[in-house]
Motif scaffolding. Structure first.
Motif, short mmCIF file in Angstrom:
data_model
loop_
_atom_site.label_atom_id
_atom_site.label_comp_id
_atom_site.label_asym_id
_atom_site.label_seq_id
_atom_site.Cartn_x
_atom_site.Cartn_y
_atom_site.Cartn_z
N GLY A 45 57.09 45.49 -7.71
CA GLY A 45 57.43 45.72 -6.30
C GLY A 45 56.22 45.71 -5.40
N LEU A 46 56.04 44.60 -4.71
CA LEU A 46 54.94 44.46 -3.76
C LEU A 46 55.50 44.40 -2.33
CD1 LEU A 46 51.96 43.74 -3.07
CD2 LEU A 46 52.50 41.38 -3.56
N THR A 47 56.52 43.57 -2.12
CA THR A 47 56.98 43.25 -0.77
C THR A 47 57.67 44.43 -0.08
OG1 THR A 47 57.27 40.99 -1.51
CG2 THR A 47 58.34 41.58 0.56
N TRP A 62 69.69 31.24 -6.25
CA TRP A 62 69.32 32.21 -7.31
C TRP A 62 70.39 33.29 -7.41
CZ3 TRP A 62 63.42 33.70 -6.53
CH2 TRP A 62 62.62 32.61 -6.89
N ILE A 91 58.86 29.81 -1.11
CA ILE A 91 58.63 31.11 -0.46
C ILE A 91 58.14 32.18 -1.44
CG2 ILE A 91 59.79 33.00 0.79
CD1 ILE A 91 61.69 30.80 1.95
N GLY A 92 58.85 32.32 -2.56
CA GLY A 92 58.55 33.41 -3.50
C GLY A 92 57.18 33.24 -4.16
N THR A 99 53.57 38.36 3.14
CA THR A 99 52.34 37.62 2.81
C THR A 99 51.12 38.53 2.96
OG1 THR A 99 53.41 35.63 3.67
CG2 THR A 99 51.01 35.57 3.45
N THR A 144 53.93 31.93 -0.28
CA THR A 144 54.52 30.78 0.43
C THR A 144 53.60 29.57 0.29
OG1 THR A 144 53.41 31.38 2.48
CG2 THR A 144 55.61 32.33 2.12
N GLN A 181 68.27 40.80 -6.88
CA GLN A 181 67.18 41.29 -6.01
C GLN A 181 67.72 42.49 -5.25
OE1 GLN A 181 67.71 37.87 -6.13
NE2 GLN A 181 65.85 37.42 -7.26
N LYS A 194 72.62 36.15 -1.40
CA LYS A 194 71.64 35.08 -1.17
C LYS A 194 72.33 33.71 -1.20
CE LYS A 194 70.32 36.42 -4.74
NZ LYS A 194 70.26 37.18 -5.96
N ARG A 241 61.26 45.75 -0.77
CA ARG A 241 62.46 44.92 -0.62
C ARG A 241 62.35 43.60 -1.40
NH1 ARG A 241 62.92 42.94 5.63
NH2 ARG A 241 61.01 41.75 5.80
N ILE A 248 63.26 42.93 -4.47
CA ILE A 248 62.62 43.04 -5.78
C ILE A 248 63.51 42.49 -6.90
CG2 ILE A 248 61.45 44.59 -7.40
CD1 ILE A 248 60.13 44.16 -4.53
C1 LIG Z 1 64.91 35.88 -3.83
C2 LIG Z 1 63.60 36.60 -3.65
C3 LIG Z 1 62.97 37.22 -4.71
C4 LIG Z 1 61.80 37.95 -4.52
N1 LIG Z 1 61.25 38.69 -5.56
C5 LIG Z 1 60.21 39.51 -5.31
C6 LIG Z 1 59.73 40.41 -6.31
O1 LIG Z 1 60.23 40.44 -7.44
N2 LIG Z 1 58.71 41.25 -5.99
C7 LIG Z 1 58.13 41.25 -4.74
O2 LIG Z 1 57.22 42.05 -4.52
N3 LIG Z 1 58.56 40.39 -3.78
C8 LIG Z 1 59.58 39.54 -4.04
N4 LIG Z 1 60.03 38.69 -3.05
C9 LIG Z 1 59.34 38.64 -1.78
C10 LIG Z 1 58.57 37.34 -1.55
O3 LIG Z 1 57.45 37.32 -2.38
C11 LIG Z 1 58.25 37.27 -0.05
O4 LIG Z 1 59.47 36.96 0.61
C12 LIG Z 1 57.17 36.26 0.27
O5 LIG Z 1 55.94 36.66 -0.25
C13 LIG Z 1 57.02 36.04 1.78
O6 LIG Z 1 56.96 37.25 2.46
P1 LIG Z 1 57.93 37.50 3.72
O7 LIG Z 1 59.32 37.14 3.31
O8 LIG Z 1 57.69 38.85 4.23
O9 LIG Z 1 57.47 36.41 4.78
P2 LIG Z 1 56.26 36.55 5.82
O10 LIG Z 1 55.02 37.02 5.15
O11 LIG Z 1 56.74 37.31 7.01
O12 LIG Z 1 56.02 35.04 6.23
C14 LIG Z 1 56.85 34.36 7.19
C15 LIG Z 1 56.23 32.99 7.45
O13 LIG Z 1 54.91 33.15 8.03
C16 LIG Z 1 53.96 32.45 7.25
N5 LIG Z 1 52.68 33.16 7.26
C17 LIG Z 1 52.46 34.48 7.05
N6 LIG Z 1 51.15 34.75 7.10
C18 LIG Z 1 50.52 33.57 7.35
C19 LIG Z 1 49.16 33.18 7.51
N7 LIG Z 1 48.16 34.05 7.41
N8 LIG Z 1 48.91 31.87 7.77
C20 LIG Z 1 49.90 30.98 7.84
N9 LIG Z 1 51.21 31.28 7.69
C21 LIG Z 1 51.50 32.56 7.44
C22 LIG Z 1 54.54 32.41 5.84
O14 LIG Z 1 53.96 31.38 5.06
C23 LIG Z 1 56.02 32.18 6.16
O15 LIG Z 1 56.23 30.82 6.42
C24 LIG Z 1 61.19 37.96 -3.24
C25 LIG Z 1 61.80 37.28 -2.18
C26 LIG Z 1 63.00 36.63 -2.35
C27 LIG Z 1 63.67 36.00 -1.16
#
Ligand SMILES: Cc1cc2nc3c(=O)[nH]c(=O)nc-3n(C[C@H](O)[C@H](O)[C@H](O)COP(=O)(O)OP(=O)(O)OC[C@H]3O[C@@H](n4cnc5c(N)ncnc54)[C@H](O)[C@@H]3O)c2cc1C
Length: 406
Positions: free
Chosen positions: A124-126, A207, A364-365, A132, A368, A212, A204, A155, A157
């Motif tokens: 769990g990171l997000t 997947w 994305i996962g 990101t 990105t 999640q 979703k 969230r 996860i």
């Molecule tokens: C089905 C699913 C499974 C997942 N499983 C896990 C899990 O098991 N554990 C966990 O911890 N997380 C999990 N995640 C989370 C996933 O890793 C994140 O959704 C992902 O890292 C992107 O974060 P965010 O959705 O907050 O998007 P954001 O970080 O808000 O990004 C939104 C957009 O902005 C862009 N962006 C952000 N920062 C920058 C930058 N500095 N420069 C350029 N562009 C940028 C991104 O590339 C993206 O296009 C899961 C997500 C999903 C949907």
């Protein structure tokens, strides 16, 4: 240079392919429709050794190499990426941190429960404000009377809320560093800990056979020894974990891309238009050729990054390249496959339509495409600086300096 798989790698690939085509593929559409976590399939995968393929045998894993694991992920995902991500998240995100950073006591206590895959572990990171940018982590863990008291929420996860989940490793803020940035640490939270609850699984578009869930921590207390690795090492730890995860998500993407090609190759010779199979038309043939060519390249990139990891060599840049290229290959393959099927590829219960919905998340996962491109660019620039300064490090010989930087 030897491109042959070892007998052991071939055995894992064939075992996964046989099981996936026999037991997963025929049920993939129904699992997707019902958004159902397939407990029986995961149990059988655990029995076959797939859920702990590259985990240490002393804790119940199979001790296979990372290349074998990627080959198996590809085959499972070719049948259904929902099942593929369940396996990938359990092994690469859930168990890998326990293997890499766990004490003997933590490994004996937690890894032995899950390394054979009969139960699952999550990562769990997000969070709401930390996607990101993990520096935005707001979940707090305070050390009080020999216990970490955790408050916050995670969230999305994967495997966080199944009936067989044994626990999660979370990244939490444990203080503030001298430079004012958050001190992030990894903490082990078993599923039954009071104060730790799971919200309903997300709905979703892809997947859908995987789970999640949001995770909530409300004065959740775990013993001090549940800190994974050193205090404040969380940032470095998850960067390392995500590198390997990216190679595995690359393998998952190759599997999906291959499924798209399989579907198109089965359809094009059958579908008649203008009195001939559409496979006779050069426009269709070029699509098939391009899909096959890109899949071949994506698979090679994934396996090279996996091989580098197995050799103990630097592979971070290769991991990001493999993940981007494989996920974008899968996206193009899903698009072209649906195009070859015409209207039939747009029907909700068609395999091509399902692949087209599934594919987006791969970009994305686990980082990105944008952030992975930044990782690649930064490593190129760092390598250039090293070369200009005449510094030769471990990673320098593996770097290919692009034309124009010499
Ligand atoms: C089905 C699913 C499974 C997942 N499983 C896990 C899990 O098991 N554990 C966990 O911890 N997380 C999990 N995640 C989370 C996933 O890793 C994140 O959704 C992902 O890292 C992107 O974060 P965010 O959705 O907050 O998007 P954001 O970080 O808000 O990004 C939104 C957009 O902005 C862009 N962006 C952000 N920062 C920058 C930058 N500095 N420069 C350029 N562009 C940028 C991104 O590339 C993206 O296009 C899961 C997500 C999903 C949907």
């Amino acid at each position: 240079m030897n491109f042959d798989l070892t007998p052991e790698q071939t055995r894992w690939r064939d075992l996964a392919r046989d099981f996936a085509q026999r037991a997963i593929r025929p049920r993939a559409a129904a699992l997707d429709r019902a958004q159902q976590f397939p407990y029986d399939i995961v149990e059988e995968m655990a029995r076959l050794g797939l859920m702990g393929l590259n985990l240490p045998p002393e804790y119940g894993g199979e001790g296979g190499d990372f290349v074998s694991y990627c080959l198996a992920i590809e085959e499972i995902s070719r049948a259904d990426t929902g099942v593929g991500i369940t396996m990938e998240a359990h092994v690469s995100l859930g168990c890998a941190p326990l293997v890499a950073f766990g004490s003997r006591e933590q490994q004996a206590r937690f890894l032995t429960q899950v390394a054979d895959g009969r139960r699952l572990w999550a990562f769990g990171l997000t969070e709401e404000h930390a996607g990101t940018d993990a520096g935005g982590t707001e979940t707090v863990a305070e050390l009080r009377d020999g216990q970490w008291v955790i408050n916050g929420a995670k969230r999305y996860i994967t495997n966080g809320g199944t009936a067989i989940t044994a626990g999660v490793t979370i990244i939490a803020r444990t203080g503030t560093r001298p430079d004012g940035k958050p001190e992030l640490s990894a903490i082990i939270v078993p599923q039954e800990t009071p104060g730790f609850t799971r919200g309903p699984a997300y709905e979703k578009v892809g997947w859908r056979a995987s789970n999640q869930s949001p995770l909530h921590f409300n004065d959740c207390r775990v013993p001090e020894w549940h800190l994974l690795g050193a205090r404040g090492a969380g940032f470095r730890q998850f960067l390392q974990i995500l590198d390997a995860g990216r190679v595995a998500v690359g393998a998952l993407s190759v599997g999906l891309a291959q499924a798209c090609l399989d579907e198109a190759l089965a359809y094009a010779p059958r579908r008649q238009q203008f009195g001939r199979p559409i496979a006779d038309f050069q426009a269709i043939q070029f699509k098939l050729a391009d899909m096959a060519m890109e899949i071949e390249l994506a698979r090679t990139m994934v396996l090279k990054a996996a091989w580098l990891k197995d050799q103990g060599r630097p592979y971070s840049r290769g991991a990001s390249m493999a993940k981007i290229f494989a996920s974008e290959t899968a996206k193009r393959a899903a698009d072209q496959s649906a195009q070859i099927l015409g209207g039939a590829g747009f029907l909700a219960d068609s395999a091509a339509g399902r692949y087209w919905r599934q594919v987006k998340i791969n970009e994305i996962g686990e980082g990105t495409s944008e952030i992975n491109r930044q990782i690649i660019a930064r490593s190129l620039l760092a390598a250039r600086d090293e070369l200009l300064a005449g510094i030769v490090t471990d990673s320098t010989p593996a770097l290919v300096v692009p034309a124009g930087i010499d």
